[in-house]
Design an enzyme around this catalytic site. Structure first.
Site, PDB file in Angstrom:
ATOM      1  N   GLN A  10     -17.342 -42.424 -13.291  1.00  0.00           N
ATOM      2  CA  GLN A  10     -17.680 -43.823 -13.049  1.00  0.00           C
ATOM      3  C   GLN A  10     -17.211 -44.704 -14.197  1.00  0.00           C
ATOM      4  OE1 GLN A  10     -21.527 -43.964 -11.370  1.00  0.00           O
ATOM      5  NE2 GLN A  10     -21.669 -46.187 -11.326  1.00  0.00           N
ATOM      6  N   SER A  95     -18.524 -36.151 -15.120  1.00  0.00           N
ATOM      7  CA  SER A  95     -19.713 -36.565 -14.384  1.00  0.00           C
ATOM      8  C   SER A  95     -19.465 -36.454 -12.878  1.00  0.00           C
ATOM      9  CB  SER A  95     -20.131 -37.976 -14.812  1.00  0.00           C
ATOM     10  OG  SER A  95     -21.411 -38.309 -14.306  1.00  0.00           O
ATOM     11  N   LEU A  96     -19.444 -37.559 -12.130  1.00  0.00           N
ATOM     12  CA  LEU A  96     -19.202 -37.451 -10.688  1.00  0.00           C
ATOM     13  C   LEU A  96     -17.872 -36.766 -10.400  1.00  0.00           C
ATOM     14  CD1 LEU A  96     -17.049 -39.429  -8.891  1.00  0.00           C
ATOM     15  CD2 LEU A  96     -18.275 -41.129 -10.187  1.00  0.00           C
ATOM     16  N   ARG A 120     -26.381 -38.867  -4.581  1.00  0.00           N
ATOM     17  CA  ARG A 120     -26.457 -38.841  -6.051  1.00  0.00           C
ATOM     18  C   ARG A 120     -26.516 -40.254  -6.609  1.00  0.00           C
ATOM     19  NH1 ARG A 120     -22.698 -38.630 -10.455  1.00  0.00           N
ATOM     20  NH2 ARG A 120     -23.218 -37.090 -12.066  1.00  0.00           N
ATOM     21  N   HIS A 204     -27.537 -39.437 -17.280  1.00  0.00           N
ATOM     22  CA  HIS A 204     -27.428 -38.224 -18.104  1.00  0.00           C
ATOM     23  C   HIS A 204     -28.447 -38.174 -19.241  1.00  0.00           C
ATOM     24  CE1 HIS A 204     -23.939 -36.881 -15.923  1.00  0.00           C
ATOM     25  NE2 HIS A 204     -23.379 -38.060 -16.080  1.00  0.00           N
ATOM     26  N   GLN A 253     -26.562 -31.161 -14.611  1.00  0.00           N
ATOM     27  CA  GLN A 253     -25.664 -32.231 -15.062  1.00  0.00           C
ATOM     28  C   GLN A 253     -26.309 -33.611 -14.957  1.00  0.00           C
ATOM     29  OE1 GLN A 253     -23.414 -34.516 -12.679  1.00  0.00           O
ATOM     30  NE2 GLN A 253     -21.432 -33.563 -13.147  1.00  0.00           N
TER      31      GLN A 253
END
Length: 313
Positions: A10, A95-96, A120, A204, A253
């Site tokens: 992102q 991440s994503l 998510r 996170h 994560q």
């Protein structure tokens, strides 16, 4: 030579992303149509035309970035003969981007990945009330120094290392007051730059625990295959292929640190010397060049990038 395909997270989204690919290649258009159908939303129109405020929403940005990356990958497979199992040693994502990497390697279908990322994004957004959390970037310190600053700033609240991006870039996440204290502490210690980030939630960190549970439930109901090449997982900074281990890593994560610096270093140590960032933007390519100076890194996201990509097969 050994290659890795890496996938952005992102922040790389931009209005117009994927449009030129969709106009040039039917394989790209097919991916965007599949994602639109899976979500019951004309996400591709939002990607191509905006508005930017809607595209930036976490629930839209996450599947949009995945769609742009997988559209690019499908074009590379069709036009340049790329075969992940044959031509690539491993995959990773920020991440994503880890979900994108897994879809690229065959663990998830495109439709399931789109739905997982929608869940998510919504769960991460809902985990913390607006204005209660924050994130800040520290430029200059290593991860250990940043961790010490976060621990000092917490004072009974949450302040944790969210991203160890490498190249002296560490992101903190937590409750707003604690992160603001961390910025002040960092500035007082001569950190080159310490700035609050304009984000919609404190990603996170342990405040994301409700989102982690939402993903545990979502992942339990989705079919998973072993990836055709290993995934270097964000929370482990090492390769995994077992679906159950992957599922646990994806849940961890949500609240854990994205260990990007260590992941790239581990891939380089394993002999990876070519990194291809597939999708929108060039953030990861820039980080790779600074983390693993002996490696080459390129970003592939436009028809021109596709034309310049090596031919396989």
């Amino acid at each position: 030579m050994a290659r890795a395909c890496i996938f952005p997270g992102q922040g790389s989204q931009a209005v117009g992303m994927g449009r030129a690919l969709a106009e040039s290649f039917p394989q790209a258009r097919a991916v965007f149509d599949e994602v639109d159908d899976a979500l019951g939303q004309n996400l591709s129109q939002l990607m191509f035309e905006g508005p930017v405020e809607a595209l930036t929403l976490t629930a839209n940005a996450q599947p949009a970035l995945m769609a742009a990356s997988l559209a690019t990958l499908r074009v590379l497979q069709a036009e340049r003969g790329l075969d992940l199992a044959r031509d690539v040693a491993c995959v990773a994502g920020h991440s994503l981007g880890e979900y994108t990497a897994l879809a690229a390697a065959g663990t998830f279908s495109i439709a399931d990945t789109a739905r997982l990322l929608r869940i998510r994004g919504e769960a991460m957004q809902a985990a913390v009330a607006p204005g209660q959390g924050a994130m800040a970037a520290l430029i200059g310190p290593d991860a250990e120094t940043a961790r010490a600053i976060a621990a000092e700033a917490a004072q009974g609240e949450v302040c944790e290392v969210a991203n160890d991006n490498g190249a002296g870039q560490v992101v903190l996440s937590g409750t707003k007051a604690a992160v603001e204290r961390a910025v002040a502490i960092a500035q007082g210690r001569g950190v080159k730059r310490a700035v609050m980030l304009n984000v919609s939630a404190p990603f996170h960190c342990s405040l994301m625990a409700p989102a982690a549970e939402a993903m545990r439930a979502a992942l339990a109901g989705v079919a998973m295959q072993a990836p055709v090449v290993p995934l270097y997982a964000n929370v482990l900074a090492g390769p995994i292929t077992d679906p159950a281990t992957i599922r646990d890593a994806l849940v961890a994560q949500v609240t854990g640190t994205v260990r990007w610096r260590e992941s790239v270093a581990a891939m380089a140590e394993a002999g990876i010397d070519q990194f291809h960032e597939i999708g929108t933007g060039k953030v990861l390519s820039g980080l790779v060049k600074r983390i693993a100076p002996g490696a080459t890194a390129s970003a592939v996201g436009s028809p021109e990038d596709v034309a310049a990509f090596p031919t396989f097969g």
